[in-house]
Design an enzyme around this catalytic site. Sequence first.
Site, PDB file in Angstrom:
ATOM      1  N   CYS A   7      61.646  53.838  25.501  1.00 28.49           N
ATOM      2  CA  CYS A   7      61.896  55.265  25.677  1.00 28.49           C
ATOM      3  C   CYS A   7      60.622  56.076  25.484  1.00 28.49           C
ATOM      4  O   CYS A   7      59.946  55.940  24.472  1.00 28.49           O
ATOM      5  CB  CYS A   7      62.893  55.752  24.634  1.00 28.49           C
ATOM      6  SG  CYS A   7      64.541  55.235  24.975  1.00 28.49           S
ATOM      7  N   GLU A  28      57.959  53.623  37.565  1.00 23.69           N
ATOM      8  CA  GLU A  28      58.233  52.510  36.645  1.00 23.69           C
ATOM      9  C   GLU A  28      59.725  52.330  36.440  1.00 23.69           C
ATOM     10  O   GLU A  28      60.483  53.308  36.378  1.00 23.69           O
ATOM     11  CB  GLU A  28      57.556  52.770  35.289  1.00 23.69           C
ATOM     12  CG  GLU A  28      56.050  52.642  35.381  1.00 23.69           C
ATOM     13  CD  GLU A  28      55.337  52.724  34.033  1.00 23.69           C
ATOM     14  OE1 GLU A  28      54.108  52.777  34.031  1.00 23.69           O
ATOM     15  OE2 GLU A  28      56.010  52.741  32.994  1.00 23.69           O
TER      16      GLU A  28
END
Length: 346
Positions: free
Chosen positions: A328, A82
Amino acid sequence: MIPLEQIDAAIKGQPSYRKAQIYRALFTNTCSSWREATDLPADLRAQLTQSAPLAIDSRFFESEDERSIKALTRLADGNYTETVLMRAGSRNTVCVSTQVGCAMGCVFCASGQNGFTRNLTFEEIVGQVLLFARKLKAEDRVVTNVVFMGIGEPLLNYDNLIAAIRFMNRKDTLDLGVRRFSISTSGISRGIKKLAVEDSLAVNLAISLHSAINEKRAKLMPVDQRTRTGLLAANLKEYFAKTKRKIMIEYVLLEMNTGREDALALRDFINEMGAAYVVNLIPLNENDGSNHKSPDRRDLYDFKELLTELKINHVQRHSFGTDIAAACGQLAGRTDASPARTRNAR
Ligand code: SAH
Ligand code: SF4
């Protein structure tokens, strides 16, 4: 993901300007098919189409505010990685993964939940940036910054990481200045030391500290229990002395690390480090595997007040792309990782 070796093989014996032409097609014009590289001879284009295909097998997910796009990319061996594009003003930052999975097992992070599979290759790292360079080109924009804050511990894939940065720094590729790169590490001491003495490579360094108290840090980041905060402070001091780059201290906000003793320990750590720094307070992003809690509003307020009182330079980072699991600690490289609210961008 970018077939550099196959390209070299295809142009063996060709005039020397060929390589420059090809690099222009790949990195300046960001061609995603050799058909678009019209200044190359037709037979070479046909050959390259066969032996060095440029397609990258990705699906894109765009956040509702359109500020971030996540790419889920299928790699040649069937694994997935990703990558996230974050836009803010004139900045287009690509957040790159460096490994499939992560061995560090930080308890609050989705990337670490399924362990480590393998390092990404140099081509797979550069390919993630190229993927978004292509996408931005359609809007007449370019990648301005690259942060190694995706899946994986960058300093445990050291050689490929450095090769990728040096490659993207070249004038005939993406021409990204060294200061446009940021590496975030969970604190691999050996890697920080090596990085400090890399020739002409003063990149930005972020340290995922999360607690300056050894016992707490070891609970949050269980794999590397030997790295004491004192050693980290010494490594960072050295990094700053060599590069003069301000150290970013990342600090995810949890119930267990936002008390008075935590602020005091953070102050001691900063004093020991003796470097220019900023503390980046990161709100905890929820993910399936984590059972950690954010502090309540009152405690968070008190913690920040205390940081101010202790003259600790801090900012609270905006979390990009939480709605598309692109923020995150939310990246996991799973094909089922996208929540229902996600819409497929293109
Ligand atoms: N592996 C590198 C880069 C990772 S991600 C590292 O750990 O530094 C960038 C930051 O997000 C790191 O500071 C990481 O600790 C933090 N992070 C991980 N999981 C998170 C979560 N669930 N919520 C908020 N931040 C998280
Ligand atoms: Fe790995 Fe970083 Fe996640 Fe820790 S926070 S598990 S080092 S990706």
